[in-house]
Design an enzyme around this catalytic site. Structure first.
Site, PDB file in Angstrom:
ATOM      1  N   TYR A 177      -0.601   0.269  10.828  1.00  0.00           N
ATOM      2  CA  TYR A 177      -0.900  -0.383   9.542  1.00  0.00           C
ATOM      3  C   TYR A 177       0.220  -0.068   8.538  1.00  0.00           C
ATOM      4  O   TYR A 177       0.714  -0.964   7.840  1.00  0.00           O
ATOM      5  CB  TYR A 177      -2.251   0.136   9.045  1.00  0.00           C
ATOM      6  CG  TYR A 177      -2.654  -0.314   7.651  1.00  0.00           C
ATOM      7  CD1 TYR A 177      -3.178  -1.580   7.428  1.00  0.00           C
ATOM      8  CD2 TYR A 177      -2.552   0.569   6.555  1.00  0.00           C
ATOM      9  CE1 TYR A 177      -3.574  -1.972   6.148  1.00  0.00           C
ATOM     10  CE2 TYR A 177      -2.944   0.180   5.284  1.00  0.00           C
ATOM     11  CZ  TYR A 177      -3.455  -1.086   5.078  1.00  0.00           C
ATOM     12  OH  TYR A 177      -3.837  -1.474   3.816  1.00  0.00           O
ATOM     13  N   SER A 197       0.851  -1.198   0.000  1.00  0.00           N
ATOM     14  CA  SER A 197       0.000   0.000   0.000  1.00  0.00           C
ATOM     15  C   SER A 197       0.880   1.238   0.000  1.00  0.00           C
ATOM     16  O   SER A 197       2.017   1.204   0.484  1.00  0.00           O
ATOM     17  CB  SER A 197      -0.878  -0.004   1.252  1.00  0.00           C
ATOM     18  OG  SER A 197      -1.488   1.245   1.431  1.00  0.00           O
TER      19      SER A 197
END
Ligand code: NAP
Length: 238
Positions: free
Chosen positions: A143, A130
């Site tokens: 995250y 990501s």
């Protein structure tokens, strides 16, 4: 017949990738939510999958990974699409939440990818990094840190697979509008799960391992991101 394995049976992105590759294939959906997977099961059958079956998969049960993957038989497409955003605010004061995010989004990914790369002889593995891992943000650093670790692992694994018949497609999407981001306002350059799937499937159609920014112009933003001074970066939203 070699199988297509989707780890994260109810993943929006994983489902879209599977739909594009399932025609004439035996599909195995690995997940926790048997009932929730019924929708994608039907869609896969309609899209031409030869067979679709569901197996129970709990990502945090690392000891189960090898047996589950071995039980599937020969796999030539693996989509590693499980993941959680987690609760960043909770994770800042509760180490259990921080460890839960790290376990699902890093440890379990590393474990699964290691088994897949060990047992698969040919084909492709899709992994999902990501933009969040490119430079950790104060707003979602737990995250983000898992994605940074996973991305580094994928770069190394891709190099290891170079020259073999197995390749790794590493996706670096920005904000994807879907279940994971439900209730959040879309960030600039947001994409849909279908757009992510189109990009990674196209990448799998070329030779060798690939790392793909989605959308492609996100690469430019990523390059600029590196140079933003920390006092400004600190205030970046999620
Ligand atoms: N959405 C985004 O904005 C975005 C952006 C960049 C990268 N990504 C990455 O892309 C990948 C796919 O994301 P997505 O948008 O498709 O997510 P999603 O629709 O929320 O799906 C996540 C999947 O992970 C599964 N899962 C979560 N915890 C699990 C566990 N402990 N054991 C087994 N399965 C578990 C969920 O299963 P249950 O139904 O059982 O919970 C679900 O199938 C993830 O790695 C994500 O981090 C997403």
């Amino acid at each position: 017949m070699s199988a297509l394995l989707l780890l994260g049976a109810t993943s929006d992105i994983g489902g879209e990738v599977a739909l594009r590759l399932c025609r004439g294939r035996d599909v195995v959906l690995a997940g926790r939510d048997r009932r929730g997977a019924r929708g994608i099961e039907t869609q896969l059958a309609e899209a031409g999958a030869l067979s679709v079956r569901f197996v129970n998969f709990e990502a945090t049960d690392l000891d189960s990974h090898r047996a589950l993957i071995s039980e599937v038989g020969e796999i030539t497409t693996a989509i590693v699409a499980f993941g959680i955003l987690g609760d960043q605010q909770l994770a800042e004061r509760d180490e259990k939440e921080a460890a839960r995010i790290a376990t699902v989004d890093y440890l379990a990914q590393v474990s699964v990818l290691t088994v897949l790369a060990d047992v698969m002889k040919r084909g492709e593995i899709f992994a999902f990094s990501s933009i969040a891992g490119w430079r950790a943000r104060r707003a979602n650093y737990v995250y983000g840190s898992t994605k940074a670790g996973l991305d580094a692992f994928c770069q190394g694994l891709a190099d290891r697979l170079h020259g073999t018949d197995l390749r790794l497609i590493t996706a670096r999407p920005g904000f994807v509008i879907g279940s994971m981001t439900e209730g959040m306002s879309p960030a600039p350059m947001s994409v849909t799960p279908a757009e992510v799937a189109d990009a990674v499937v196209a990448a799998a159609g070329t030779k060798g391992s690939r790392t793909v920014w989605i959308p492609r112009r996100l690469a430019l933003l990523a390059a600029i991101m590196r140079f933003v001074p920390r006092p400004i970066w600190r205030h970046m939203p999620r």
